[in-house]
Design an enzyme around this catalytic site. Structure first.
Site, PDB file in Angstrom:
ATOM      1  N   HIS A 198       0.832  -1.205   0.000  1.00 17.34           N
ATOM      2  CA  HIS A 198       0.000   0.000   0.000  1.00 17.34           C
ATOM      3  C   HIS A 198       0.867   1.257   0.000  1.00 17.34           C
ATOM      4  CE1 HIS A 198      -3.263   2.723   1.395  1.00 17.34           C
ATOM      5  NE2 HIS A 198      -2.305   3.245   2.139  1.00 17.34           N
ATOM      6  N   GLU A 199       1.889   1.288   0.866  1.00 17.99           N
ATOM      7  CA  GLU A 199       2.745   2.478   0.948  1.00 17.99           C
ATOM      8  C   GLU A 199       3.553   2.672  -0.336  1.00 17.99           C
ATOM      9  OE1 GLU A 199       2.312   4.581   3.156  1.00 17.99           O
ATOM     10  OE2 GLU A 199       1.164   3.418   4.598  1.00 17.99           O
ATOM     11  N   GLU A 215      -6.273   6.626  -1.017  1.00 16.54           N
ATOM     12  CA  GLU A 215      -6.050   5.488  -0.129  1.00 16.54           C
ATOM     13  C   GLU A 215      -6.572   4.203  -0.768  1.00 16.54           C
ATOM     14  OE1 GLU A 215      -4.400   5.289   2.818  1.00 16.54           O
ATOM     15  OE2 GLU A 215      -3.791   7.328   2.348  1.00 16.54           O
TER      16      GLU A 215
END
Length: 256
Positions: free
Chosen positions: A132-133, A189
């Site tokens: 995700h990051e 996100e």
């Protein structure tokens, strides 16, 4: 020639906006979403490195532990499957901070808090976080947010010049936050989740672990702001979206 400076302001801002819209469009990986980015990769990388150095000076770094080695191992494994990161100097650091969180900065600087291991119970769940990051980094979300803020400020300046009303500018600014900024942050996100699923799957981690990760986050509980005031999707919403993207990610998972 008009004496009233407003016409010149509108013309300049309009021309500048048109040039930016024409020249600054890029495409996010995996999702293919068109982006408006006004900050160069060199500029954002320099800002990311500066911020990372400050964090490293202010927050204790953990090295040599099993968790620190896992952060480095998983981060390196995922970074190797990322396309378009030539020249990046990836760095994965474990910080002593009990907040269950992680962050990413432009140029490949990723930090993980020790408190994250209270919810990321397995290596695959850690991979979901790091995927995700890294997704944030590769989609240049930080630069996109900076660009959005620049465009918003430009628009508010034009509005202020047109109306001569700070009250109107304040109302529109608040409306932009609720109607544009917060939903935009949530969409980033969700996009990073989708990109991260692909990355972790390509690196050999089961993307279904992302569902377990966010179930753990949901179980932690705690007070959360109303959905329309939140910069992040609620865990329940996140799990639902992740499940929708799992078939796409599982194509790349050899352990499937």
């Amino acid at each position: 020639m008009l004496r009233n400076g407003r016409f010149g302001t509108y013309s300049l801002c309009g021309a500048l906006g048109l040039v930016l819209l024409v020249t600054a469009c890029t495409t996010a990986p995996v999702s293919g979403r068109r982006q408006l980015i006004l900050v160069s990769p060199e500029q954002s990388t320099a800002l990311g490195l500066e911020a990372y150095q400050q964090i490293k000076q202010q927050t204790p770094i953990v090295t040599g532990t099993q968790e620190a080695r896992m952060v480095e191992r998983v981060g390196e494994a995922i970074s190797k499957v990322v396309e378009g990161a030539e020249g990046f100097e990836w760095e994965f650091t474990l910080f002593r901070d009990e907040t269950p969180n992680a962050f990413a900065l432009p140029g490949g600087k990723v930090g993980v808090n020790t408190g994250l291991f209270d919810v990321a119970k397995t290596e695959a769940q850690l991979a979901a976080v790091l995927g995700h990051e890294i997704g944030h980094v590769m989609a240049r979300h930080s630069a996109e947010r900076m660009s959005r803020d620049m465009a918003t400020q430009l628009g508010l300046s034009v509005l202020g010049a047109a109306t001569q009303s700070q009250e109107m500018v304040g109302l529109v600014s608040n409306a932009a936050t609720l109607g544009v900024s917060l939903p935009f942050n949530r969409s980033q996100e969700s996009e990073a989740d989708r990109i991260g699923l692909i990355y972790m799957a390509k690196a050999g981690y089961d993307p279904r672990a992302a569902v377990d990760l966010w179930a753990n986050f949901a179980a932690v509980g705690g007070e959360r702001p109303p959905k329309f005031l939140s910069t992040h999707p609620l865990p329940e919403d996140r799990i639902e979206r992740i499940k929708k993207h799992l078939p796409e990610a599982l194509v790349f998972y050899k352990g499937n």
